[in-house]
Design a protein around this motif. Sequence first.
Motif, PDB file in Angstrom:
ATOM      1  N   GLY A 333     -13.913  -7.655   7.176  1.00 52.02           N
ATOM      2  CA  GLY A 333     -12.505  -7.805   7.518  1.00 52.02           C
ATOM      3  C   GLY A 333     -11.666  -8.255   6.340  1.00 52.02           C
ATOM      4  O   GLY A 333     -10.544  -7.777   6.135  1.00 52.02           O
ATOM      5  N   LEU A 334     -12.217  -9.165   5.533  1.00 52.17           N
ATOM      6  CA  LEU A 334     -11.488  -9.623   4.344  1.00 52.17           C
ATOM      7  C   LEU A 334     -11.392  -8.528   3.291  1.00 52.17           C
ATOM      8  O   LEU A 334     -10.346  -8.364   2.646  1.00 52.17           O
ATOM      9  CB  LEU A 334     -12.175 -10.861   3.770  1.00 52.17           C
ATOM     10  CG  LEU A 334     -12.115 -12.114   4.650  1.00 52.17           C
ATOM     11  CD1 LEU A 334     -12.972 -13.217   4.058  1.00 52.17           C
ATOM     12  CD2 LEU A 334     -10.679 -12.578   4.828  1.00 52.17           C
ATOM     13  N   ASP A 335     -12.468  -7.767   3.109  1.00 49.24           N
ATOM     14  CA  ASP A 335     -12.424  -6.688   2.121  1.00 49.24           C
ATOM     15  C   ASP A 335     -11.388  -5.625   2.509  1.00 49.24           C
ATOM     16  O   ASP A 335     -10.651  -5.116   1.647  1.00 49.24           O
ATOM     17  CB  ASP A 335     -13.803  -6.045   1.990  1.00 49.24           C
ATOM     18  CG  ASP A 335     -14.820  -6.977   1.336  1.00 49.24           C
ATOM     19  OD1 ASP A 335     -14.385  -7.926   0.650  1.00 49.24           O
ATOM     20  OD2 ASP A 335     -16.031  -6.765   1.526  1.00 49.24           O
ATOM     21  N   LEU A 336     -11.322  -5.292   3.782  1.00 45.93           N
ATOM     22  CA  LEU A 336     -10.321  -4.323   4.235  1.00 45.93           C
ATOM     23  C   LEU A 336      -8.909  -4.861   4.049  1.00 45.93           C
ATOM     24  O   LEU A 336      -7.988  -4.111   3.698  1.00 45.93           O
ATOM     25  CB  LEU A 336     -10.570  -3.979   5.706  1.00 45.93           C
ATOM     26  CG  LEU A 336     -11.837  -3.175   6.014  1.00 45.93           C
ATOM     27  CD1 LEU A 336     -12.054  -3.087   7.519  1.00 45.93           C
ATOM     28  CD2 LEU A 336     -11.755  -1.778   5.402  1.00 45.93           C
ATOM     29  N   THR A 337      -8.733  -6.154   4.265  1.00 50.33           N
ATOM     30  CA  THR A 337      -7.419  -6.763   4.040  1.00 50.33           C
ATOM     31  C   THR A 337      -7.046  -6.714   2.571  1.00 50.33           C
ATOM     32  O   THR A 337      -5.889  -6.434   2.211  1.00 50.33           O
ATOM     33  CB  THR A 337      -7.425  -8.213   4.538  1.00 50.33           C
ATOM     34  OG1 THR A 337      -7.779  -8.237   5.925  1.00 50.33           O
ATOM     35  CG2 THR A 337      -6.059  -8.855   4.368  1.00 50.33           C
TER      36      THR A 337
END
Length: 349
Positions: A333-337
């Motif tokens: 989720g953080l990488d996609l953000t």
Amino acid sequence: MSGMSVAAGKRSVGPTGPAGPVASAARLVVCAALPWYLCLWWFGTSTAPVAAALPAVLILRDDVFAAPRLALQRLLGVIAGVVLGVTVLHWLPSAPASFLVVLVCGCAGMYLLRHRGAPNQQVLITAVMIYATPTPGYPMARLVESAVGIAVVTLLGPLLWPPNPYREAAGGLEEYRAGLRARLERIAAGAASGRSVPTQPDPFALWHRPHELLVTLERRTGRTVLLPPRRPPAPDTLRPRLRLAARTAPALLLLARELEIRESAPRSPADAPPAPPDAAVLALAPVVEATARALDAALGGEDCAASLRTARDLAAGHRAARPGRRDDVLRAGLDLTHEALTDHLAPPT
């Protein structure tokens, strides 16, 4: 996260006051009174033309820009109800089952003329009123009065003190930022302590809000009856920020759900020592905080490049220390953000 909260809390969400309710009430009064007196003066109606005022009361409620579409649906329902009521009174004037025929056919018409799953209740209401008032000339009067009221709402409603869709969308985005900020603070605090943070009531409403704002803005700024398309303020930074919010919301929902799933794993028996906190979750707290700062700045129209670099460096350190697939899912989720923020900062092509 406290520094981010203080800085962000200084920004104004937007002007508040009675202007919105006053304009809505004034619009309703004008659009209800004008067709009423038009029917009295123009057609010489001897009875109170209630049907002329009802469209304003029933249509001008939430979104004034949807008034033309809702008015057209109401007009179709009125026409269908008048035809149904007149037909039943003509062919079954005194049959015991005539009222049952009106009910069944009216319900069928409601769902045949439904829009987006919502039944057109005006079909049944009009048919019952025509059936209950077998007075010569009443069906035509009902149709004319409804048509006058609907025409006034359609042509005049969007022109009277229309709300500014860009201001409303900007206010909605600020509200989403505040809710997202609080949610990410809870996620970071839970990660830092190694515990799960209780889920707020109806969390999906928060994550779905950016998509709703973007869709509503596009619909309200399109061409409507007698209104040209609304031009955005120059430069238009609102739509890119809304798109960023809509793109990152699913990724952050993935992060929140993954943390909750990890923390809801079976615990040790009561007499056994507590299991140690997940080291990967504990180390993820600084990444969440840095990502939250970068996203909050981007959604506010500020430069987030430095915060994003910090967040990416922290994520890279977390990845180097824990390269396993299980921790890759935790960081997804953080990488996609981060990818969404990078694309947001990229110059338009």
